[in-house]
Design a protein around this motif. Structure first.
Motif, short mmCIF file in Angstrom:
data_model
loop_
_atom_site.label_atom_id
_atom_site.label_comp_id
_atom_site.label_asym_id
_atom_site.label_seq_id
_atom_site.Cartn_x
_atom_site.Cartn_y
_atom_site.Cartn_z
N THR A 68 1.14 -0.94 0.33
CA THR A 68 -0.01 -0.03 0.04
C THR A 68 0.99 0.99 -0.27
N LEU A 69 2.22 1.33 0.55
CA LEU A 69 2.77 2.64 1.06
C LEU A 69 3.56 2.15 -0.50
N HIS A 70 3.89 1.28 -0.94
CA HIS A 70 4.67 1.30 -1.88
C HIS A 70 3.88 1.80 -3.20
N GLU A 71 2.60 1.74 -3.35
CA GLU A 71 1.42 2.41 -4.51
C GLU A 71 1.61 3.62 -3.85
N ARG A 72 1.41 3.64 -2.86
CA ARG A 72 1.06 5.53 -2.94
C ARG A 72 1.95 6.38 -3.12
#
Length: 136
Positions: free
Chosen positions: A123-127
């Motif tokens: 999720t952090l990577h996607e953000r």
């Protein structure tokens, strides 16, 4: 087993435990060096290394030192050459089975935690990917 003795540094390298940790386990009675050199250095055997590996594997599963000691005592008794009556043998086996079940439960809990952590990292990577793309 070849009866060869190792000093604590070699044991630390083989078990990936620090010297301090090995000494702590010695102080708490989890492992006792099989011998001492003439100069007083701790000397360990393959059996000592195997014992330390059991402890090393139990630690991340959250077993306490007392639980480690209890499991080692049960396996030591089962592995001893002294005969066991059927009742004592079954009691020891049941104790080891209890540890196996607890270890399996803990592994399942850790797998769930790992899956959640991986989801969070994704999720952090996607953000970050989205924020970087929108800044262009």
């Amino acid at each position: 087993m070849d009866g060869r003795h190792m000093q604590i540094g070699e044991v630390a390298a083989r078990t990936e435990l620090s010297l301090r940790t090995i000494r702590h386990y010695e102080e708490t009675g989890l492992v006792v060096p099989s011998a001492r050199s003439q100069g007083g250095f701790r000397l360990y055997t393959e059996a000592d290394v195997a014992r330390l590996m059991v402890v090393r594997r139990m630690k991340p599963l959250g077993f306490t030192l007392d639980q480690m000691r209890e499991l080692l005592a049960a396996t030591d008794r089962l592995d001893a050459n002294a005969p066991l009556d059927g009742e004592e043998r079954e009691r020891l086996l049941e104790r080891v089975r209890g540890f196996e079940e607890a270890a399996r439960r803990r592994v399942a809990e850790l797998r769930t935690q790992l899956a959640r952590a991986e989801e969070f990292a994704a999720t952090l990577h996607e953000r970050l990917e989205n924020a970087t793309a929108s800044a262009r």
